[in-house]
Design a protein around this motif. Structure first.
Motif, short mmCIF file in Angstrom:
data_model
loop_
_atom_site.label_atom_id
_atom_site.label_comp_id
_atom_site.label_asym_id
_atom_site.label_seq_id
_atom_site.Cartn_x
_atom_site.Cartn_y
_atom_site.Cartn_z
N PRO A 391 33.58 -36.05 2.00
CA PRO A 391 33.92 -34.94 1.09
C PRO A 391 32.67 -34.30 0.50
N ALA A 392 32.70 -32.98 0.39
CA ALA A 392 31.58 -32.26 -0.21
C ALA A 392 31.44 -32.59 -1.69
N SER A 393 32.48 -33.19 -2.30
CA SER A 393 32.40 -33.55 -3.72
C SER A 393 31.35 -34.62 -3.99
N LEU A 394 30.93 -35.34 -2.95
CA LEU A 394 29.85 -36.31 -3.12
C LEU A 394 28.60 -35.65 -3.68
N CYS A 395 28.40 -34.40 -3.29
CA CYS A 395 27.19 -33.69 -3.69
C CYS A 395 27.17 -33.37 -5.18
N GLN A 396 28.28 -33.57 -5.87
CA GLN A 396 28.34 -33.31 -7.30
C GLN A 396 27.96 -34.54 -8.12
N MET A 397 27.75 -35.68 -7.46
CA MET A 397 27.35 -36.89 -8.16
C MET A 397 25.84 -36.87 -8.34
N GLN A 398 25.39 -36.19 -9.38
CA GLN A 398 23.98 -35.89 -9.56
C GLN A 398 23.10 -37.13 -9.75
N GLN A 399 23.67 -38.25 -10.22
CA GLN A 399 22.87 -39.42 -10.53
C GLN A 399 22.91 -40.49 -9.44
N LEU A 400 23.50 -40.19 -8.30
CA LEU A 400 23.73 -41.20 -7.26
C LEU A 400 22.41 -41.73 -6.70
N HIS A 401 22.23 -43.05 -6.78
CA HIS A 401 21.07 -43.72 -6.19
C HIS A 401 21.41 -44.40 -4.88
N TYR A 402 22.55 -45.08 -4.86
CA TYR A 402 22.97 -45.87 -3.70
C TYR A 402 24.28 -45.29 -3.16
N LEU A 403 24.28 -44.95 -1.87
CA LEU A 403 25.51 -44.50 -1.21
C LEU A 403 25.64 -45.28 0.09
N ASP A 404 26.66 -46.12 0.18
CA ASP A 404 26.89 -46.94 1.37
C ASP A 404 28.34 -46.77 1.81
N LEU A 405 28.55 -45.99 2.86
CA LEU A 405 29.88 -45.79 3.45
C LEU A 405 29.91 -46.31 4.88
N GLY A 412 33.55 -36.18 11.51
CA GLY A 412 33.09 -34.90 11.01
C GLY A 412 31.59 -34.90 10.80
N SER A 413 31.09 -33.88 10.16
CA SER A 413 29.64 -33.70 10.00
C SER A 413 29.18 -34.21 8.64
N ILE A 414 27.87 -34.39 8.52
CA ILE A 414 27.26 -34.79 7.26
C ILE A 414 27.14 -33.55 6.37
N PRO A 415 27.60 -33.61 5.13
CA PRO A 415 27.50 -32.43 4.26
C PRO A 415 26.05 -31.98 4.11
N SER A 416 25.85 -30.68 4.18
CA SER A 416 24.50 -30.13 4.06
C SER A 416 24.05 -29.98 2.61
N CYS A 417 24.93 -30.35 1.68
CA CYS A 417 24.63 -30.13 0.25
C CYS A 417 24.07 -31.37 -0.43
N LEU A 418 23.70 -32.42 0.33
CA LEU A 418 23.20 -33.64 -0.30
C LEU A 418 21.94 -33.39 -1.11
N ASN A 419 21.26 -32.30 -0.83
CA ASN A 419 20.06 -31.98 -1.61
C ASN A 419 20.40 -31.49 -3.02
N ASN A 420 21.70 -31.42 -3.35
CA ASN A 420 22.10 -31.10 -4.73
C ASN A 420 22.02 -32.32 -5.64
N ILE A 421 21.91 -33.52 -5.06
CA ILE A 421 21.88 -34.76 -5.84
C ILE A 421 20.45 -34.95 -6.36
N THR A 422 20.27 -34.74 -7.64
CA THR A 422 18.93 -34.68 -8.23
C THR A 422 18.21 -36.03 -8.19
N SER A 423 18.95 -37.12 -8.22
CA SER A 423 18.29 -38.44 -8.23
C SER A 423 17.61 -38.74 -6.91
N TRP A 424 17.96 -38.03 -5.83
CA TRP A 424 17.27 -38.20 -4.55
C TRP A 424 16.14 -37.19 -4.36
#
Length: 664
Positions: A391-405, A412-424
């Protein structure tokens, strides 16, 4: 009082006028400096006859002149923790008759110290000898000794306690009626937890740490009384405690704020009475054999829960209504849950860490995450049966450090908006969120298990602050790797292996300046390995095996340390560390986003069908042409065919004859 702590003082840089016989200094703080404890420095300290409080903690002192210090008859508090002091504790310490507090923890003390040497220090209230792994502390010899003190705090964790006398809990504790804190962790103590420790002695005990011993049997070895205890901190983790917990747990321990019973052999249901522990902030029952459903009251706002850790049990269900507004840590990994949890941002608005890995939860991941968790720092969901697209909503989790799915059935494809997560994108600290890192200053309240560099590591303490990672491996993801991922400058680990990703490795990955591990293996990536990746100075693990990459392998800087296993299964790659020599003709480098990308000859459909037609024609005429051109070959061919027909007819006749006779 003179406070010179946290400077850069060495032994010689302290002013000499500080040490003279007529000094009126009563309280001296020299902690967190570079003091080494030279003879001249200690001799100067010993002139301070009026000194009542001396703090030399967190220095570089490797030796201490005990006979000199023992002359400070007015000394009430001596702090020498976290130095490099070796040797044993001499008997001279017993001359400090005014001593109230003694802290020698986190040094390199060794030998044997008989605790009876402190028997005559009637003013002694606090003693800490913990974290001296080679120090033997013997409390049971001589057999009969009577302490004149009444301790309030006793910490003997992580040393050799009662090694020569059956490794039992010190018996003199039964005479300490004012004890508030008792820590005997990691001492290999044996037997059962004595009943008298709670009921017949230490009536004022509030903090008890028995972590990391060899206690066995039930908790406790006698039926619980309906008598209220004052304990607020209880840690019996990493033992062999077995059996079921009492139902009236809340009656006996009504004031509990921290309870850790993890890594034991406890079984049965989690007592519903845990939901009545109003002040409980941290509850850790992980690594046991609990079954059934999480108690309903435990998931409501009846408690002050901040951290709920129930990992590695046999729990299978959770109440439909989940409402814990103060919860920050929820670990339910390693159970047998099959249904999605009723967890929403409104039910756990303060949630920071969520781990539901290694269950059997199915369903669409978009339905499971209907909206974002704004403060979520760690989302761990590996080894389940989730389906659907990321889901593209993952990109709204601004503080996400660890993502393990990883290890699900996502496509489907990897969302192109992951650069919205400021902690990365930039260095970020959990402390900015006000998270409660420690309770009672002894153990971290939680950790994060995350896979990187081919292993699963448990991050806690300082490493937990700084680690960042993405793991989407072992799914069915397709499409190109978004070039925007190259903007994740603060990312330390990236694993996209075992998917069906296509296209090229983005040149933008050169921007992953803090990356330590990159795994793109087992995909369908094509083109060259971008030579710009040699700029990743922290990269220590790199794997692009089993793709369709081609061209020369970059072999500079860190890339010179990677072996051929990192590139196996790419027939088009050449150069070291492989044994394939690159040709003199340089292969063209394909740029990202080109619309006129060339396809290789083997991937062309026209080439495939042409190859089939040519092979058929060659095979057909290789048989027919000789028969048309040579009469003798035709006759031999016909004779062979006639012989085969006769043989088959003969066998068929006898077979029918046999069946007919047998039927009659």
């Amino acid at each position: 009082m003179l406070d010179l702590s946290s400077n850069g003082f060495g032994d010689e840089s302290l002013p000499s006028c500080l040490f003279h016989n007529n000094s009126v200094v009563e309280e001296l703080h020299l902690s967190s400096n570079n003091l080494k404890g030279s003879l001249g420095f200690v001799a100067g300290l010993c002139k301070l006859r009026k000194l009542r409080h001396l703090d030399l903690s967190m220095n570089l002192i490797d030796n201490i002149h005990w006979p000199c210090l023992s002359q400070l008859n007015s000394l009430q508090a001596l702090y020498l923790r976290q130095n490099q002091i070796s040797g044993t504790i001499p008997f001279f310490v017993s001359n400090l008759t005014s001593l109230v507090e003694l802290d020698l923890s986190r040094n390199k003390l060794d030998g044997v110290v008989f605790f009876s040497m402190f028997a005559n220090l009637s003013m002694l209230e606090e003693i800490n000898l913990s974290n001296n792994r080679e120090l033997e502390v013997e409390t049971e010899f001589p057999t009969y000794w009577i302490p004149s003190f009444q301790l309030q705090s006793l910490k003997l964790g992580n040393c050799e306690l009662n090694k020569r006398t059956h490794r039992n809990i010190p018996s003199f504790i039964s005479t300490q009626y004012n004890m508030d804190v008792l820590s005997l962790s990691y001492n290999s103590l044996q037997g059962t937890i004595p009943f008298w420790l709670f009921y017949n002695a230490t009536p004022s005990l509030r903090s008890l740490n028995l972590r990391g011993n060899h206690f066995h049997g039930p908790f406790l070895d006698q039926p619980f009384k309906n008598e209220t205890l004052k304990v607020t901190y209880l840690d019996i983790s990493n033992n062999n405690i077995e059996g079921q917990l009492p139902r009236n747990f809340d009656v006996v321990f009504p004031d509990l704020e921290y309870l850790n019973m993890s890594t034991n052999k406890l079984e049965g249901f989690i007592p519903p009475s845990f939901g009545n522990l109003r002040f409980i902030a941290t509850l850790d029952l992980s690594n046991n054999y609990f079954v059934g459903e999480i108690p309903y009251r435990l998931t409501q706002n009846n408690t002050d829960l901040i951290s709920l850790i129930l990992s590695n049990n046999y729990l299978h269900a959770m109440p439909r209504n989940f409402n814990l507004t103060g919860l920050q840590v929820l670990s339910l990994d390693g159970n047998i849950f099959t249904r999605p949890f009723p967890i929403t941002p409104s039910s756990v608005p303060s949630l920071l860490l969520l781990d539901i890995s290694r269950n059997s939860i199915s369903g669409n991941i978009q339905d499971w995450l209907p909206s974002t968790f704004p403060y979520l720092v760690s989302l761990l969901m590996r080894e389940n049966h989730f389906v659907g697209v990321l889901p593209a909503s993952l990109c709204q989790m601004q503080q996400l450090h660890y993502l393990d799915l990883s290890n699900n059935h996502l496509f489907g494809s990897i969302p192109s908006c992951l650069n919205n997560i400021t902690s990365w994108l930039e260095d970020f600290r959990f402390s900015d969120l006000g998270i409660e890192w420690n309770f009672n200053g002894e153990e971290d309240a939680f950790n994060v298990n995350f896979a990187t560099k081919g292993n699963i590591y448990s991050y806690e303490g300082l490493p937990l602050y700084h680690m960042t990672g993405i793991d989407l491996s072992l799914n069915q993801l397709t499409g190109d790797i978004p070039s925007q991922m190259g903007e994740l400058r603060a990312l330390h680990s990236l694993n996209l292996s075992h998917n069906s990703l296509i296209g090229y490795i983005p040149e933008s990955f050169q921007g992953l300046e803090n990356l330590e591990s990159l795994d793109l293996s087992h995909n369908k990536l094509v083109g060259m390995i971008p030579p710009q990746l040699i700029q990743l100075s922290f990269l220590s693990t790199f794997n692009v095996a089993f793709n369709q990459l081609s061209g020369k392998i970059p072999y500079e800087n860190n890339f010179a340390t990677f072996n051929k296993d990192s590139y196996i299964g790419n027939l088009g790659l050449c150069g070291p560390p492989t044994e394939v020599n690159c040709s003199s003709t340089t292969q063209p480098h394909h740029k990202e986003g080109d619309n006129d990308e060339e396809q290789s000859l083997l991937d062309n459909d026209l080439f495939f069908y042409s190859y089939v037609v040519i092979s058929y024609l060659l095979g057909f005429w290789a048989v027919i042409a000789p028969l048309l051109l040579c009469r003798n070959w035709r006759r031999k061919y016909y004779r062979v065919v006639d012989g085969c027909i006769d043989w088959c007819s003969d066998r068929l006749f006898w077979c029918l004859y046999y069946i007919k006779n047998r039927h009659w």
